[in-house]
Design a protein around this motif. Structure first.
Motif, PDB file in Angstrom:
ATOM      1  N   PRO A  39       0.781  -1.200  -0.218  1.00 55.51           N
ATOM      2  CA  PRO A  39      -0.052  -0.003   0.135  1.00 55.51           C
ATOM      3  C   PRO A  39       1.049   1.339   0.051  1.00 55.51           C
ATOM      4  O   PRO A  39       0.391   2.298  -0.177  1.00 55.51           O
ATOM      5  CB  PRO A  39      -0.902  -0.089   1.261  1.00 55.51           C
ATOM      6  CG  PRO A  39      -0.310  -1.242   2.064  1.00 55.51           C
ATOM      7  CD  PRO A  39       0.386  -2.186   1.089  1.00 55.51           C
ATOM      8  N   LYS A  40       2.175   1.212   0.328  1.00 52.93           N
ATOM      9  CA  LYS A  40       3.063   2.505   0.489  1.00 52.93           C
ATOM     10  C   LYS A  40       3.203   2.692  -1.129  1.00 52.93           C
ATOM     11  O   LYS A  40       3.336   4.229  -1.334  1.00 52.93           O
ATOM     12  CB  LYS A  40       4.252   1.988   0.832  1.00 52.93           C
ATOM     13  CG  LYS A  40       4.377   1.799   2.365  1.00 52.93           C
ATOM     14  CD  LYS A  40       5.013   3.169   2.992  1.00 52.93           C
ATOM     15  CE  LYS A  40       4.891   2.856   4.610  1.00 52.93           C
ATOM     16  NZ  LYS A  40       4.770   3.871   5.366  1.00 52.93           N
ATOM     17  N   SER A  41       2.861   1.973  -1.939  1.00 52.13           N
ATOM     18  CA  SER A  41       3.156   2.203  -3.369  1.00 52.13           C
ATOM     19  C   SER A  41       1.605   2.600  -4.190  1.00 52.13           C
ATOM     20  O   SER A  41       1.751   2.724  -5.251  1.00 52.13           O
ATOM     21  CB  SER A  41       3.754   0.918  -4.272  1.00 52.13           C
ATOM     22  OG  SER A  41       5.121   1.090  -3.806  1.00 52.13           O
ATOM     23  N   THR A  42       0.592   2.424  -3.456  1.00 51.73           N
ATOM     24  CA  THR A  42      -0.658   2.476  -4.111  1.00 51.73           C
ATOM     25  C   THR A  42      -1.309   3.541  -3.276  1.00 51.73           C
ATOM     26  O   THR A  42      -2.838   3.482  -3.352  1.00 51.73           O
ATOM     27  CB  THR A  42      -1.356   1.217  -4.126  1.00 51.73           C
ATOM     28  OG1 THR A  42      -1.463   0.781  -2.910  1.00 51.73           O
ATOM     29  CG2 THR A  42      -0.568   0.255  -5.174  1.00 51.73           C
ATOM     30  N   GLY A  43      -0.763   4.428  -2.484  1.00 50.83           N
ATOM     31  CA  GLY A  43      -1.613   5.521  -1.788  1.00 50.83           C
ATOM     32  C   GLY A  43      -2.277   5.032  -0.610  1.00 50.83           C
ATOM     33  O   GLY A  43      -3.348   5.853  -0.323  1.00 50.83           O
ATOM     34  N   GLY A  44      -2.101   3.762  -0.315  1.00 54.74           N
ATOM     35  CA  GLY A  44      -2.558   3.317   0.812  1.00 54.74           C
ATOM     36  C   GLY A  44      -3.958   2.530   0.747  1.00 54.74           C
ATOM     37  O   GLY A  44      -3.941   1.530   1.622  1.00 54.74           O
ATOM     38  N   VAL A  45      -4.104   2.216  -0.623  1.00 48.64           N
ATOM     39  CA  VAL A  45      -5.285   1.210  -0.672  1.00 48.64           C
ATOM     40  C   VAL A  45      -4.643  -0.153  -0.911  1.00 48.64           C
ATOM     41  O   VAL A  45      -3.503  -0.255  -1.779  1.00 48.64           O
ATOM     42  CB  VAL A  45      -5.992   1.760  -1.730  1.00 48.64           C
ATOM     43  CG1 VAL A  45      -6.905   0.476  -2.450  1.00 48.64           C
ATOM     44  CG2 VAL A  45      -6.972   2.676  -1.352  1.00 48.64           C
ATOM     45  N   LEU A  46      -5.087  -1.412  -0.462  1.00 50.13           N
ATOM     46  CA  LEU A  46      -4.322  -2.576  -0.887  1.00 50.13           C
ATOM     47  C   LEU A  46      -4.991  -3.136  -2.151  1.00 50.13           C
ATOM     48  O   LEU A  46      -6.117  -3.010  -2.283  1.00 50.13           O
ATOM     49  CB  LEU A  46      -4.761  -3.297   0.394  1.00 50.13           C
ATOM     50  CG  LEU A  46      -4.121  -4.759   0.595  1.00 50.13           C
ATOM     51  CD1 LEU A  46      -2.359  -4.365   0.774  1.00 50.13           C
ATOM     52  CD2 LEU A  46      -4.367  -5.638   1.986  1.00 50.13           C
ATOM     53  N   VAL A  47      -3.912  -3.794  -3.092  1.00 51.04           N
ATOM     54  CA  VAL A  47      -4.345  -4.029  -4.334  1.00 51.04           C
ATOM     55  C   VAL A  47      -3.793  -5.422  -4.474  1.00 51.04           C
ATOM     56  O   VAL A  47      -2.563  -5.638  -4.024  1.00 51.04           O
ATOM     57  CB  VAL A  47      -3.728  -3.189  -5.447  1.00 51.04           C
ATOM     58  CG1 VAL A  47      -4.088  -3.569  -6.750  1.00 51.04           C
ATOM     59  CG2 VAL A  47      -4.204  -1.886  -5.485  1.00 51.04           C
ATOM     60  N   GLU A  48      -4.661  -6.295  -4.905  1.00 53.55           N
ATOM     61  CA  GLU A  48      -4.320  -7.620  -4.877  1.00 53.55           C
ATOM     62  C   GLU A  48      -4.359  -8.248  -6.441  1.00 53.55           C
ATOM     63  O   GLU A  48      -5.174  -7.677  -6.958  1.00 53.55           O
ATOM     64  CB  GLU A  48      -5.104  -8.640  -4.180  1.00 53.55           C
ATOM     65  CG  GLU A  48      -5.010 -10.118  -4.613  1.00 53.55           C
ATOM     66  CD  GLU A  48      -5.990 -11.144  -3.929  1.00 53.55           C
ATOM     67  OE1 GLU A  48      -6.615 -10.332  -2.736  1.00 53.55           O
ATOM     68  OE2 GLU A  48      -6.256 -12.064  -4.460  1.00 53.55           O
ATOM     69  N   LEU A  49      -3.261  -8.923  -6.899  1.00 52.17           N
ATOM     70  CA  LEU A  49      -3.460  -9.611  -8.338  1.00 52.17           C
ATOM     71  C   LEU A  49      -3.674 -10.910  -8.312  1.00 52.17           C
ATOM     72  O   LEU A  49      -3.193 -11.461  -6.887  1.00 52.17           O
ATOM     73  CB  LEU A  49      -2.004  -9.175  -8.899  1.00 52.17           C
ATOM     74  CG  LEU A  49      -1.411  -7.984  -9.273  1.00 52.17           C
ATOM     75  CD1 LEU A  49      -0.220  -8.163 -10.113  1.00 52.17           C
ATOM     76  CD2 LEU A  49      -2.397  -7.147  -9.881  1.00 52.17           C
ATOM     77  N   CYS A  50      -4.648 -11.555  -8.888  1.00 51.68           N
ATOM     78  CA  CYS A  50      -5.085 -12.579  -8.622  1.00 51.68           C
ATOM     79  C   CYS A  50      -5.294 -13.565 -10.032  1.00 51.68           C
ATOM     80  O   CYS A  50      -5.705 -13.124 -10.954  1.00 51.68           O
ATOM     81  CB  CYS A  50      -6.548 -12.179  -8.172  1.00 51.68           C
ATOM     82  SG  CYS A  50      -7.553 -13.586  -7.986  1.00 51.68           S
ATOM     83  N   GLN A  51      -4.446 -14.576 -10.050  1.00 48.21           N
ATOM     84  CA  GLN A  51      -4.605 -15.668 -11.210  1.00 48.21           C
ATOM     85  C   GLN A  51      -5.423 -16.624 -10.876  1.00 48.21           C
ATOM     86  O   GLN A  51      -5.052 -17.324  -9.977  1.00 48.21           O
ATOM     87  CB  GLN A  51      -3.025 -15.887 -11.684  1.00 48.21           C
ATOM     88  CG  GLN A  51      -3.182 -16.750 -12.823  1.00 48.21           C
ATOM     89  CD  GLN A  51      -1.579 -17.091 -13.390  1.00 48.21           C
ATOM     90  OE1 GLN A  51      -0.821 -16.140 -13.119  1.00 48.21           O
ATOM     91  NE2 GLN A  51      -1.387 -18.284 -13.927  1.00 48.21           N
TER      92      GLN A  51
END
Lengths: 142, 142
Positions: free
Chosen positions: A120-132
């Motif tokens: 989240p430090k790299s995405t402005g605080g919002v948690l982002v998941e990639l999912c395959q």
């Protein structure tokens, strides 16, 4: 991540059965899966709407970071997951673009998915998941 | 709301241009729209991934409830919007099912949508929006 559909939006909950009842009985979602993901310290329930899933997460340990994130709320938005065809290639691309990764190495998520979180430090605080998904990339069947 | 796809996931942000750059340049989303929604006190930017949109919301007034919700975070998940074909029928159904509504009467949202919010008291704290596109129901073109 171009044209990566939303795979799921995750909501951390206090009372899993109450949340399932709200989403399936009241809001009209359909039940998809329920499982313990010990690695992440959660019980996950997927409920589907259209082509996307809301994933209800119950922390197994009320002292864990995800439980502290939820705090006293009954439910709280936790992260958004995007479905990609090649998670390793996407992680490499994002890392090269300067994104910090929580998971340098993809790991097993709920429902047979292979997942990785961006920091989240790299995405402005919002948690982002990639999912395959198990079979590879999009689309999710159903 | 059976089989209502996710229309968008909204994220309230502090620095709109930084958020746009993150989503379009780094993450690879495509830009869809940018507009002021005075009624809601926000500037909204839609960025698309797959068949869904992330809506970045910048409060016009830093003393407004949405700005206080975000607080000092750079970005924070705000709500999930589900696309329905007949928003009035869906609101009536949910009200009959005991859901409290913020908007008894649908109102204009960003991008020509007609929208209504459910009250978070009825949804465990997570803000849920119903959203009817200008032409009617699903699907969103593009």
């Amino acid at each position: 991540m171009i044209d990566a559909p939303i795979d799921h939006v995750a909501i951390v909950v206090k009372d899993l059965d109450a949340a399932i009842a709200l989403y399936t009985q009241t809001l009209g979602f359909s039940f998809v899966y329920r499982e313990i993901v010990a690695d992440q310290g959660i019980e996950a329930v997927g409920v589907r709407t259209g082509n996307a899933v809301i994933e209800l997460l119950r922390p197994l340990d009320e002292e864990s970071p995800i439980a502290r994130y939820r705090g006293d709320a009954q439910t709280k938005l936790h992260h958004t997951a995007y479905r990609v065809a090649d998670i390793r290639a996407e992680l490499a691309r994002l890392k090269a673009a300067g994104i910090r990764l929580i998971d340098e190495e993809p790991r097993r998520g709920a429902h047979g998915n292979t997942i990785a979180f961006l920091h989240p430090k790299s995405t402005g605080g919002v948690l982002v998941e990639l999912c395959q998904p198990p079979g590879g990339g999009p689309p999710r069947e159903g």
